[in-house]
Structures are given as C-alpha cells and as structure tokens.
Design a protein around this motif. Structure first.
Motif, PDB file in Angstrom:
ATOM      1  N   ASP A 161      50.861  44.689  44.785  1.00  0.00           N
ATOM      2  CA  ASP A 161      49.934  45.692  45.308  1.00  0.00           C
ATOM      3  C   ASP A 161      48.679  45.768  44.434  1.00  0.00           C
ATOM      4  O   ASP A 161      48.749  46.141  43.260  1.00  0.00           O
ATOM      5  CB  ASP A 161      50.670  47.051  45.324  1.00  0.00           C
ATOM      6  CG  ASP A 161      49.801  48.155  45.902  1.00  0.00           C
ATOM      7  OD1 ASP A 161      48.702  47.849  46.416  1.00  0.00           O
ATOM      8  OD2 ASP A 161      50.230  49.323  45.823  1.00  0.00           O
ATOM      9  N   TYR A 162      47.520  45.465  45.028  1.00  0.00           N
ATOM     10  CA  TYR A 162      46.256  45.500  44.267  1.00  0.00           C
ATOM     11  C   TYR A 162      45.893  46.914  43.812  1.00  0.00           C
ATOM     12  O   TYR A 162      45.248  47.107  42.788  1.00  0.00           O
ATOM     13  CB  TYR A 162      45.123  44.902  45.123  1.00  0.00           C
ATOM     14  CG  TYR A 162      43.780  44.935  44.436  1.00  0.00           C
ATOM     15  CD1 TYR A 162      43.535  44.182  43.289  1.00  0.00           C
ATOM     16  CD2 TYR A 162      42.741  45.744  44.913  1.00  0.00           C
ATOM     17  CE1 TYR A 162      42.309  44.222  42.636  1.00  0.00           C
ATOM     18  CE2 TYR A 162      41.517  45.788  44.271  1.00  0.00           C
ATOM     19  CZ  TYR A 162      41.301  45.027  43.130  1.00  0.00           C
ATOM     20  OH  TYR A 162      40.087  45.067  42.487  1.00  0.00           O
ATOM     21  N   HIS A 163      46.364  47.933  44.568  1.00  0.00           N
ATOM     22  CA  HIS A 163      45.999  49.323  44.225  1.00  0.00           C
ATOM     23  C   HIS A 163      46.592  49.771  42.901  1.00  0.00           C
ATOM     24  O   HIS A 163      46.143  50.758  42.327  1.00  0.00           O
ATOM     25  CB  HIS A 163      46.412  50.267  45.359  1.00  0.00           C
ATOM     26  CG  HIS A 163      45.777  49.889  46.657  1.00  0.00           C
ATOM     27  ND1 HIS A 163      46.256  48.846  47.413  1.00  0.00           N
ATOM     28  CD2 HIS A 163      44.691  50.359  47.289  1.00  0.00           C
ATOM     29  CE1 HIS A 163      45.488  48.701  48.479  1.00  0.00           C
ATOM     30  NE2 HIS A 163      44.538  49.605  48.426  1.00  0.00           N
ATOM     31  N   ALA A 164      47.606  49.018  42.431  1.00  0.00           N
ATOM     32  CA  ALA A 164      48.146  49.349  41.107  1.00  0.00           C
ATOM     33  C   ALA A 164      47.102  49.029  40.040  1.00  0.00           C
ATOM     34  O   ALA A 164      47.120  49.591  38.942  1.00  0.00           O
ATOM     35  CB  ALA A 164      49.422  48.541  40.861  1.00  0.00           C
ATOM     36  N   ILE A 165      46.176  48.131  40.362  1.00  0.00           N
ATOM     37  CA  ILE A 165      45.104  47.774  39.418  1.00  0.00           C
ATOM     38  C   ILE A 165      43.889  48.664  39.653  1.00  0.00           C
ATOM     39  O   ILE A 165      43.374  49.293  38.728  1.00  0.00           O
ATOM     40  CB  ILE A 165      44.729  46.285  39.594  1.00  0.00           C
ATOM     41  CG1 ILE A 165      45.935  45.417  39.240  1.00  0.00           C
ATOM     42  CG2 ILE A 165      43.517  45.920  38.732  1.00  0.00           C
ATOM     43  CD1 ILE A 165      45.769  43.965  39.576  1.00  0.00           C
ATOM     44  N   ASN A 166      43.426  48.731  40.900  1.00  0.00           N
ATOM     45  CA  ASN A 166      42.306  49.611  41.241  1.00  0.00           C
ATOM     46  C   ASN A 166      42.730  50.487  42.416  1.00  0.00           C
ATOM     47  O   ASN A 166      42.822  50.019  43.553  1.00  0.00           O
ATOM     48  CB  ASN A 166      41.070  48.780  41.614  1.00  0.00           C
ATOM     49  CG  ASN A 166      39.880  49.687  41.961  1.00  0.00           C
ATOM     50  OD1 ASN A 166      39.974  50.907  41.920  1.00  0.00           O
ATOM     51  ND2 ASN A 166      38.759  49.055  42.284  1.00  0.00           N
ATOM     52  N   PRO A 167      42.978  51.792  42.172  1.00  0.00           N
ATOM     53  CA  PRO A 167      43.450  52.675  43.236  1.00  0.00           C
ATOM     54  C   PRO A 167      42.486  52.736  44.419  1.00  0.00           C
ATOM     55  O   PRO A 167      42.885  53.071  45.529  1.00  0.00           O
ATOM     56  CB  PRO A 167      43.565  54.045  42.559  1.00  0.00           C
ATOM     57  CG  PRO A 167      43.668  53.735  41.097  1.00  0.00           C
ATOM     58  CD  PRO A 167      42.903  52.474  40.863  1.00  0.00           C
ATOM     59  N   MET A 168      41.203  52.399  44.208  1.00  0.00           N
ATOM     60  CA  MET A 168      40.234  52.370  45.306  1.00  0.00           C
ATOM     61  C   MET A 168      40.407  51.126  46.171  1.00  0.00           C
ATOM     62  O   MET A 168      39.810  51.015  47.241  1.00  0.00           O
ATOM     63  CB  MET A 168      38.800  52.411  44.762  1.00  0.00           C
ATOM     64  CG  MET A 168      38.376  53.770  44.237  1.00  0.00           C
ATOM     65  SD  MET A 168      38.258  54.990  45.569  1.00  0.00           S
ATOM     66  CE  MET A 168      36.891  54.352  46.527  1.00  0.00           C
ATOM     67  N   GLY A 169      41.160  50.160  45.677  1.00  0.00           N
ATOM     68  CA  GLY A 169      41.388  48.934  46.446  1.00  0.00           C
ATOM     69  C   GLY A 169      40.166  48.038  46.538  1.00  0.00           C
ATOM     70  O   GLY A 169      40.120  47.118  47.348  1.00  0.00           O
ATOM     71  N   GLN A 170      39.132  48.335  45.732  1.00  0.00           N
ATOM     72  CA  GLN A 170      37.882  47.574  45.851  1.00  0.00           C
ATOM     73  C   GLN A 170      37.767  46.487  44.793  1.00  0.00           C
ATOM     74  O   GLN A 170      38.352  46.582  43.713  1.00  0.00           O
ATOM     75  CB  GLN A 170      36.686  48.525  45.683  1.00  0.00           C
ATOM     76  CG  GLN A 170      36.556  49.529  46.812  1.00  0.00           C
ATOM     77  CD  GLN A 170      35.418  50.490  46.595  1.00  0.00           C
ATOM     78  OE1 GLN A 170      35.219  50.981  45.493  1.00  0.00           O
ATOM     79  NE2 GLN A 170      34.680  50.781  47.646  1.00  0.00           N
ATOM     80  N   ALA A 171      36.948  45.484  45.118  1.00  0.00           N
ATOM     81  CA  ALA A 171      36.539  44.506  44.118  1.00  0.00           C
ATOM     82  C   ALA A 171      35.284  45.073  43.443  1.00  0.00           C
ATOM     83  O   ALA A 171      34.466  45.696  44.120  1.00  0.00           O
ATOM     84  CB  ALA A 171      36.212  43.187  44.799  1.00  0.00           C
ATOM     85  N   LEU A 172      35.007  45.012  42.268  1.00  0.00           N
ATOM     86  CA  LEU A 172      35.795  44.222  41.364  1.00  0.00           C
ATOM     87  C   LEU A 172      36.479  45.108  40.341  1.00  0.00           C
ATOM     88  O   LEU A 172      36.109  46.260  40.174  1.00  0.00           O
ATOM     89  CB  LEU A 172      34.930  43.140  40.664  1.00  0.00           C
ATOM     90  CG  LEU A 172      33.648  43.538  39.990  1.00  0.00           C
ATOM     91  CD1 LEU A 172      33.875  43.664  38.494  1.00  0.00           C
ATOM     92  CD2 LEU A 172      32.582  42.470  40.224  1.00  0.00           C
ATOM     93  N   ALA A 173      37.457  44.506  39.629  1.00  0.00           N
ATOM     94  CA  ALA A 173      38.158  45.215  38.550  1.00  0.00           C
ATOM     95  C   ALA A 173      38.556  44.175  37.516  1.00  0.00           C
ATOM     96  O   ALA A 173      38.922  43.063  37.894  1.00  0.00           O
ATOM     97  CB  ALA A 173      39.409  45.900  39.100  1.00  0.00           C
ATOM     98  N   ILE A 174      38.427  44.503  36.248  1.00  0.00           N
ATOM     99  CA  ILE A 174      38.944  43.566  35.235  1.00  0.00           C
ATOM    100  C   ILE A 174      39.881  44.299  34.277  1.00  0.00           C
ATOM    101  O   ILE A 174      39.673  45.477  33.966  1.00  0.00           O
ATOM    102  CB  ILE A 174      37.839  42.848  34.406  1.00  0.00           C
ATOM    103  CG1 ILE A 174      36.928  43.841  33.708  1.00  0.00           C
ATOM    104  CG2 ILE A 174      37.048  41.867  35.245  1.00  0.00           C
ATOM    105  CD1 ILE A 174      36.035  43.179  32.666  1.00  0.00           C
TER     106      ILE A 174
END
Ligand code: GSH
Length: 188
Positions: free
Chosen positions: A17-30
C-alpha cells in the motif's frame, strides 16, 4: 505507483500500500536515511541538492534561497497544480479545464518576462529551472501551445539540450514507455 488509480487504492509495484508511505497517495515522496519520509515537491526538491552542495543547484540560506523557494512554490502551485493538473487529469471536468486555461496567460506572461531578462530564473541554472523544464515539458500532453510565448518556447528548447536534462528526460521517457507496454500487456 500509478496516479491514474483511485486515491485510497494506490499500490507500489510489489503490491504493498503506497498510502503507508504518503497518506495523500500522491507522487512524490522520498524516504531518507534514518527512515523519515518527506513529501511536497518544493521540499523534496530542496532536500536532494542539499545532499550534493558541489552541484550548486540550490543557493545557500539567505536572499537567494528565499528566491529559490519563491520560484519552487510558484511552479508547484500556479503551474503544476493550478494549470497543468486540471488539463492533464483525465478525470477533471470541462469546467476545471476551462478555469485553468483562463488563468494560464497571466502566469505564462509573467514567466516570459522573467526569462526575457535572464538566461535562467535566478540568472544561473538552479533546481527551480529543473522543476520548470519538467512542468513545461508536459505542455503538448496538456494541450498547451507555447507558440504564443516565443521566449518560453526557445527556453524549453535550449534547456532540453543541457546534457543532464536530456539524459533525465530520455530516462523518464524510457521508463514511461516500458510502463505503457506493461499496462497494455496486462489489460484485457
Ligand atoms: N502538493 C503535492 C502535489 C503533488 C501532485 O499533485 N502529484 C501528482 C502527480 S504529478 C499526483 O500524485 N496526482 C494524483 C493525486 O493528486 O491524487 C506536491 O507538491 O508534492
């Protein structure tokens, strides 16, 4: 992560689940060393050159850094989100597209004026120019004809010839094409 999937349903290539990294679900995140995650383009973009000061892509603290942040925020809010996203997003309604088009000229006139006087936004190539070329390069996909702003057109042409920019755009295009073929292969 495929931004064309619905927010809330965005997965990484490994199925997590990408939302575990960015709760907004948006690109980008590092995720940086130590495990913290940074989001929001103007911030992520400053983090990277701050790790490589020898590249001289981000001025030191002081007036020049504030100018850089001014440009990054202008590109992020006035161009990326307010202009390009409504025109690029296949789900945005016609009204949102018309609103973005109505606002576009003032922003492009302003940019043209700035670049008429300087080769780059801050006189020398910075991170702001790297972000700007990325966004302006979406113009054909957004149905924006830069011919009405000859200075922007010549600027895009010149910046795309910088070796590192040309390399980055070629790598991105290759990744995009690979993704498109993979999607075609899996779609019914
Ligand atoms: N405020 C965010 C916005 C980033 C953004 O809009 N990213 C786009 C891709 S260029 C995206 O993820 N769109 C999908 C969505 O907003 O749900 C930032 O500056 O990082």
């Amino acid at each position: 992560m495929d931004i064309h999937t619905r927010p809330g349903e965005r997965l990484l290539a490994d199925g997590s689940d990408y939302h575990a990294i960015n709760p907004m679900g948006q690109a980008l995140a590092i995720r940086i060393r130590g495990g913290e995650v940074i989001t929001e383009n103007p911030v992520v973009l400053q983090y990277v050159p701050d790790q490589h000061p020898q590249a001289r892509l981000a001025p030191d603290n002081g007036m020049e850094r504030y100018r850089l942040q001014q440009w990054l925020n202008f590109i992020a809010t006035e161009l990326h989100k307010a202009t390009y996203i409504p025109l690029l997003d296949r789900h945005s309604p016609d009204g949102a597209k018309a609103f973005a088009r109505q606002k576009l000229a003032l922003r492009f006139d302003y940019l043209s004026q700035q670049l008429a006087e300087h080769e780059y936004l801050q006189g020398y190539f910075t991170l702001a120019d790297a972000y700007l070329i990325t966004v302006l390069n979406w113009s054909p996909y957004a149905g924006i004809d830069l011919a009405a702003w000859p200075r922007l057109q010549s600027w895009v042409r010149a910046v795309k010839q910088r070796p590192a920019v040309a390399r980055a755009l070629a790598e991105e295009m290759a990744a995009y094409n690979a993704e498109m073929s993979a999607n075609q292969a899996t779609s019914p």
